[in-house]
Design a protein around this motif. Structure first.
Motif, short mmCIF file in Angstrom:
data_model
loop_
_atom_site.label_atom_id
_atom_site.label_comp_id
_atom_site.label_asym_id
_atom_site.label_seq_id
_atom_site.Cartn_x
_atom_site.Cartn_y
_atom_site.Cartn_z
N GLY A 95 -19.84 12.39 -9.06
CA GLY A 95 -19.58 10.95 -9.13
C GLY A 95 -19.67 10.34 -7.75
O GLY A 95 -19.83 11.03 -6.74
N VAL A 96 -19.57 9.03 -7.70
CA VAL A 96 -19.74 8.29 -6.46
C VAL A 96 -18.38 8.11 -5.79
O VAL A 96 -17.38 7.90 -6.46
N SER A 97 -18.34 8.15 -4.47
CA SER A 97 -17.12 7.81 -3.75
C SER A 97 -16.72 6.39 -4.11
O SER A 97 -17.57 5.49 -4.14
N PRO A 98 -15.43 6.15 -4.36
CA PRO A 98 -15.01 4.78 -4.71
C PRO A 98 -15.48 3.74 -3.69
O PRO A 98 -15.77 2.60 -4.05
N LEU A 99 -15.56 4.15 -2.42
CA LEU A 99 -15.92 3.16 -1.40
C LEU A 99 -17.39 2.73 -1.51
O LEU A 99 -17.80 1.75 -0.91
N GLU A 100 -18.16 3.49 -2.28
CA GLU A 100 -19.57 3.15 -2.45
C GLU A 100 -19.83 2.39 -3.74
O GLU A 100 -20.98 2.20 -4.14
N GLU A 101 -18.74 1.98 -4.40
CA GLU A 101 -18.92 1.32 -5.68
C GLU A 101 -18.18 0.00 -5.76
O GLU A 101 -17.12 -0.16 -5.16
N LEU A 102 -18.74 -0.90 -6.57
CA LEU A 102 -18.02 -2.13 -6.87
C LEU A 102 -16.80 -1.79 -7.72
O LEU A 102 -16.74 -0.73 -8.35
N HIS A 103 -15.84 -2.67 -7.76
CA HIS A 103 -14.64 -2.39 -8.54
C HIS A 103 -14.14 -3.63 -9.26
O HIS A 103 -14.03 -4.71 -8.69
N TYR A 104 -13.85 -3.45 -10.54
CA TYR A 104 -13.09 -4.45 -11.30
C TYR A 104 -12.29 -3.67 -12.32
O TYR A 104 -12.83 -2.82 -13.03
N ASP A 105 -11.01 -3.93 -12.41
CA ASP A 105 -10.19 -3.18 -13.36
C ASP A 105 -10.34 -3.76 -14.76
O ASP A 105 -10.11 -4.94 -14.99
N VAL A 106 -10.73 -2.89 -15.68
CA VAL A 106 -10.94 -3.30 -17.06
C VAL A 106 -9.61 -3.32 -17.83
O VAL A 106 -9.29 -4.29 -18.52
N ALA A 107 -8.86 -2.24 -17.68
CA ALA A 107 -7.65 -2.08 -18.51
C ALA A 107 -6.40 -2.68 -17.88
O ALA A 107 -5.58 -3.30 -18.57
N PHE A 108 -6.24 -2.51 -16.56
CA PHE A 108 -4.93 -2.81 -15.97
C PHE A 108 -4.55 -4.29 -15.93
O PHE A 108 -3.36 -4.59 -16.01
N ILE A 122 0.87 -1.19 0.00
CA ILE A 122 0.00 0.00 0.00
C ILE A 122 0.89 1.22 0.00
O ILE A 122 2.04 1.16 0.47
N CYS A 123 0.42 2.33 -0.55
CA CYS A 123 1.16 3.60 -0.48
C CYS A 123 0.28 4.62 0.23
O CYS A 123 -0.89 4.34 0.51
N PRO A 124 0.78 5.81 0.53
CA PRO A 124 -0.02 6.76 1.31
C PRO A 124 -1.35 7.15 0.65
O PRO A 124 -2.31 7.51 1.34
N LYS A 125 -1.42 7.05 -0.68
CA LYS A 125 -2.68 7.42 -1.32
C LYS A 125 -3.78 6.42 -1.01
O LYS A 125 -4.95 6.79 -0.89
N GLY A 126 -3.41 5.15 -0.87
CA GLY A 126 -4.42 4.15 -0.51
C GLY A 126 -5.08 4.49 0.82
O GLY A 126 -6.30 4.41 0.98
N VAL A 127 -4.24 4.92 1.77
CA VAL A 127 -4.75 5.31 3.09
C VAL A 127 -5.68 6.52 2.96
O VAL A 127 -6.65 6.69 3.71
N ALA A 128 -5.39 7.37 1.95
CA ALA A 128 -6.16 8.61 1.78
C ALA A 128 -7.57 8.38 1.24
O ALA A 128 -8.36 9.32 1.14
N LEU A 129 -7.90 7.13 0.90
CA LEU A 129 -9.27 6.87 0.45
C LEU A 129 -10.28 7.27 1.53
O LEU A 129 -11.41 7.66 1.23
N LYS A 130 -9.85 7.16 2.79
CA LYS A 130 -10.73 7.59 3.89
C LYS A 130 -10.97 9.11 3.80
O LYS A 130 -12.11 9.56 3.87
N ASP A 131 -9.89 9.85 3.63
CA ASP A 131 -10.03 11.30 3.52
C ASP A 131 -10.87 11.69 2.30
O ASP A 131 -11.65 12.65 2.35
N LEU A 132 -10.69 10.95 1.23
CA LEU A 132 -11.46 11.25 0.02
C LEU A 132 -12.95 11.03 0.28
O LEU A 132 -13.79 11.86 -0.08
N HIS A 133 -13.23 9.92 0.95
CA HIS A 133 -14.63 9.61 1.23
C HIS A 133 -15.25 10.67 2.13
O HIS A 133 -16.41 11.06 1.97
N GLU A 134 -14.46 11.15 3.08
CA GLU A 134 -15.01 12.08 4.09
C GLU A 134 -14.81 13.54 3.74
O GLU A 134 -15.27 14.42 4.46
N ASP A 135 -14.10 13.83 2.66
CA ASP A 135 -13.78 15.22 2.32
C ASP A 135 -15.05 16.08 2.24
O ASP A 135 -15.93 15.82 1.41
N PRO A 136 -15.16 17.09 3.11
CA PRO A 136 -16.37 17.93 3.07
C PRO A 136 -16.53 18.67 1.74
O PRO A 136 -17.65 19.05 1.37
N ASP A 137 -15.43 18.87 1.03
CA ASP A 137 -15.52 19.56 -0.27
C ASP A 137 -15.96 18.64 -1.41
O ASP A 137 -16.29 19.12 -2.50
#
Ligand code: MGD
Ligand code: MGD
Ligand code: SF4
Ligand code: MO
Length: 743
Positions: A438-451, A44-59
């Motif tokens: 758009g939807v917060s990533p944590l509220e969505e299913l995920h499957y990588d199409v390209a990677f 994991i890198c620091p951005k992965g941890v930041a998914l919490k901040d992204l989800h909660e970002d008041p902006d």
């Protein structure tokens, strides 16, 4: 107190790490790497941890916004779609389809809903003005790969687990976590390579984090990679080191390449590259004599005027040293779903073509269905039939991410109508009349199409949503379908789900003919991207074939593997000739269009080199333009600094930590910014490095944290007219600057 544990693939960069997310009473309590993940093994890198901040970002936007009297005010979804219906179709009726344009950005590559439904909206608009971040990024690599191997996503990937020599050019995976190569924990894998006696060599105008880890690092003059690569290949011919290995019978054009590269001797390019001829010869010999070796190049080699040529020569080098399609060399992934080179007729195909239409103003050719994103501004500004009057943006921030952003910002204000699908009111979306969140990533299913098509190992991993979404928040695929329906005159009231069902039936008939009914029945109860994914998995190379291959993959099986870290599908294996989709059924080593383009480089061999140029960089705690509002990433030292070599700093009287004025001459006139200086011997003398995606000091945005330390916009200095003519990719580095201290 209730606590649940969820496993979720990180959607923030191409490494696609599996995360373990603890949720306590509906709130994210912790995020860490999922140790059992079959692909990323806990990284994991620091951005992965930041998914919490992204989800909660008041902006972060949670309701649509409509601009009324110049101010964005919250609106309901019904109001937002009604406003779009009121304004978009009449405009299209009067001015035609090409009066609309659509731009899609980087996050769409990480969201299955956006990636698989965006084309439906583009088709519904029926405009040729389709743009994406690809022409700020990897289009040269995709074009070169397409011309050589027959498909845009047939990218040759270093077999890092088995190679003994890895040459990295213009990439810094320690900061970026890899690109056009999905390889979580690059550092760990590189160290393992070194531990077994292998070598890592880096070519970069900056001694990057990756270069610091390497066994050897060579500075190169920005933009000179084509010359270096041509000279490496030239040396193979000159010293009779050409060896094709197991793929020999599948390769066309070896002699043509040798002839075409004859002018590029190491001695002829040495001054241009600022690399000694002996070093070039030595490197060529090493690549040729190491049984397991791979060359990897990335954005530094793409975002320059010779991007396609450089990308092509990387694989020419891999091929002529016997490392193409060889274990320990470069191999092709075989992805479980959505992969055109693993389905359909094998070994031969239509190949790729470009120029099926052209940009109205510049005449730039279409590539992969798109026009160069740097053409957008003039398509909005230039009067005449086909002038762009309405724009839809989807997860993109070109005002910061595209060259000459200030000119684009001004042009956006002149549009008759603009809609943005985005999660922030930012530098680009502030120009929109309607913003659809758009939807917060944590509220969505995920499957990588390209990677998975670019992955170091084959795998299939699916994540369900971690948290429930708001009741009235549509999925992004539903929003795209609604917009498509509005553009086609079906009105804002259409039911996106019904539309999806109807389109799915049609697609199934096209794809499966008589077998369509069976497919429709087998996927009962699914809809949206999930249904498309089930079909792609089952019809894919490991799939159950809807019954013909019992025990094969289905969506249900991949879903079941989530808690165990997904399904490992093994190491990459040689795939030639089966994966080829060229009309000849062979690797095209010497595509005529590239040999022709090479003449540009021949003519340019002895061009004068500017005294001071600027390039970009990435920091692990940042991501392009949009993660500067997340507390866990924003803290710490200022990251938007201009790195200057001590000799240049002395000559220009620049002080560490002080502000400097940086200026360019562009086709739209002089441009300048002010940025903080950081003196560093990491830099090659004569080269300054500044990250892109900054400049959060524009009025009308809602990015409260980012605005506190806005940084400077590198792209405000760059010219929207500088492109690689083959791919349409923007030139983002190697641009001449002047610099002086600010009082
Ligand atoms: N000078 C210079 N310029 C560069 C580069 C460089 O190296 N140097 N790199 C280039 C590269 S490689 C790229 S890929 C481009 C990126 O170019 P863009 O894609 O235009 O830029 P991003 O900064 O990634 O912007 C992403 C946008 O998507 C929004 N967003 C984030 N998540 C979501 C979501 O889940 N849904 C929706 N709907 N929106 C979302 C963000 O708010 C933001 O507006 O930048 C390029 N620009
Ligand atoms: N932390 C973080 N990770 C990211 C991103 C991010 O913004 N932040 N962005 C993501 C995106 S969209 C992408 S496309 C990838 C990109 O992934 P990478 O390609 O690894 O990107 P960079 O880290 O910018 O590395 C590019 C390197 O090229 C060098 N360079 C510049 N000009 C030249 C040149 O002319 N020749 C050579 N040989 N080198 C040159 C730069 O000094 C830099 O070290 O990263 C992705 N991952
Ligand atoms: S490297 Fe970081 S940002 Fe990229 S996928 Fe992994 S955790 Fe996410
Ligand atoms: Mo990118």
């Amino acid at each position: 107190m209730t606590e649940t544990i969820h496993h979720r693939i990180c959607p923030l960069c191409e490494a696609c790490c599996g995360l373990e997310i603890k949720v306590r009473d509906g709130q994210v309590a912790s995020i860490r790497g999922h140790n059992a993940d079959v692909f990323s093994a806990g990284y994991i890198c620091p951005k992965g941890v930041a998914l919490k901040d992204l989800h909660e970002d008041p902006d972060r936007l949670r309701t649509p916004l409509i601009k009324r009297d110049g101010v964005h005010v919250p609106a309901t979804w019904t109001e937002a779609f009604a406003e779009i219906e009121r304004r978009l179709p009449p405009l299209m009726a009067v001015h035609g389809r090409d009066a609309t344009a659509i731009v899609v950005g980087n996050p769409a590559a990480h969201k299955i809903g956006l990636l698989t439904y965006f084309p439906k909206l583009a088709r519904a608009l029926g405009t040729k003005n389709v743009f994406s971040a690809s022409t700020l990024d990897q289009m040269p690599k995709q074009l070169a790969s397409g011309l050589m191997f027959g498909h845009w996503l047939s990218v040759a990937l270093p077999d890092i687990a088995r190679t003994d020599l890895l040459l990295v050019i213009g990439a810094n995976p320690l900061a970026s976590n890899g690109s056009m190569w999905t390889v979580p924990d690059f550092k760990g894998k590189a160290k393992a390579l070194q531990a077994r006696g292998g070598r890592l060599v880096v070519i970069d105008p900056r001694r990057t984090e990756t270069a610091a880890l390497a066994d050897a690092h060579h500075f190169i003059r920005p933009g000179a990679d084509v010359f270096l690569l041509a000279a490496l290949v030239n040396t193979l011919f000159d010293e009779k080191l050409v060896r094709l290995g197991a793929v020999a019978e599948w390769v066309n054009g070896v002699d043509e390449v040798g002839l075409a590269l004859a002018p590029f001797t190491p001695e002829a390019v040495t001054e241009r590259c600022a690399i000694p001829a002996q070093t070039i010869r030595q490197l060529a010999r090493e690549l040729a004599s190491t049984p397991r070796a791979a060359v990897y190049a990335r954005i530094g080699t793409c975002t320059q005027t010779y991007g396609t040529l450089a990308s092509w020569l990387v694989d020419v080098l891999n091929t002529l040293t016997g490392h193409l399609d060889a274990p320990g060399g470069v191999l092709f992934a075989k992805s479980a779903a959505f992969s055109a080179n693993a389905t359909g007729k094998s070994g031969v195909g239509k190949g790729v073509v470009t120029g099926r239409h052209f940009a109205r103003v510049s005449g730039a050719p279409e590539v992969m269905g798109e026009l160069p994103i740097t053409c957008l501004v003039e398509e909005i500004e230039t009067p005449g039939n086909g002038k762009v009057r309405a724009l839809i943006t989807v997860g993109t921030n070109p005002v910061l991410s595209s060259p000459n952003g200030p000119r684009l910002a001004q042009a956006l204000d002149s549009l008759d109508f603009m809609v943005s699908m985005d999660i922030y009111l930012n530098e680009t979306t502030r120009h929109a009349d309607v913003i659809l969140p758009g939807v917060s990533p944590l509220e969505e299913l995920h499957y990588d199409v390209a990677f998975p098509q670019l992955s170091w190992r084959n795998h299939a991993r699916y994540s369900p949503p971690v948290l429930p979404g708001a009741a009235d928040q549509p999925h992004e695929w539903q929003t795209l379908l609604k917009l498509a329906a509005i553009a086609q005159g079906q009105g804002a009231d259409v039911d996106a789900n019904a539309l999806d069902d109807a389109q799915f039936s049609e697609d199934a008939k096209r794809q499966f003919g008589d077998g369509a009914q069976k497919v429709i029945e087998a996927t009962q109860g699914l809809r949206g991207p999930q249904r498309g994914l089930d079909v792609a998995l089952r019809a894919g190379p490991y799939g159950d074939g809807f019954g013909t291959n019992p025990g094969g993959l289905t969506l249900a099986r991949v879903m079941d593997s989530n808690a165990f870290g997904g399904i490992d599908l093994g190491e990459l294996k040689p795939r030639l000739p089966e994966m080829l989709r060229t009309p000849s059924g062979r690797v095209e080593l010497a595509p005529p269009s590239l040999l022709l383009d090479l003449q540009r480089a021949v003519a340019d061999l002895n061009a004068p080199v500017p005294a001071l140029v600027i390039i970009g960089r990435r920091d692990v705690r940042s991501n392009n333009s949009w993660m500067h509002n997340l507390p866990v990433l924003a803290k710490g030292p200022m990251r938007c600094t201009a790195l200057v070599h001590p000799l240049d700093a002395q000559r220009l009287k620049l002080m560490d930590g002080a502000m400097a004025h940086i200026a360019t001459e562009t086709s739209s006139g002089p441009r300048s910014i002010e940025a903080q200086v950081q003196i560093s011997d990491e830099m090659m003398p004569g080269v300054v490095s500044l990250p892109h995606g900054w400049g959060h000091n524009l009025a009308g945005t809602q990015l409260n944290l980012a605005a506190q330390r806005p940084g400077a916009n590198l792209n405000a200095l760059l010219d929207d007219q500088l492109r690689d003519p083959m791919s349409g990719n923007a030139v983002l580095g190697g641009v001449e600057i002047t610099m002086r201290a600010l009082a």
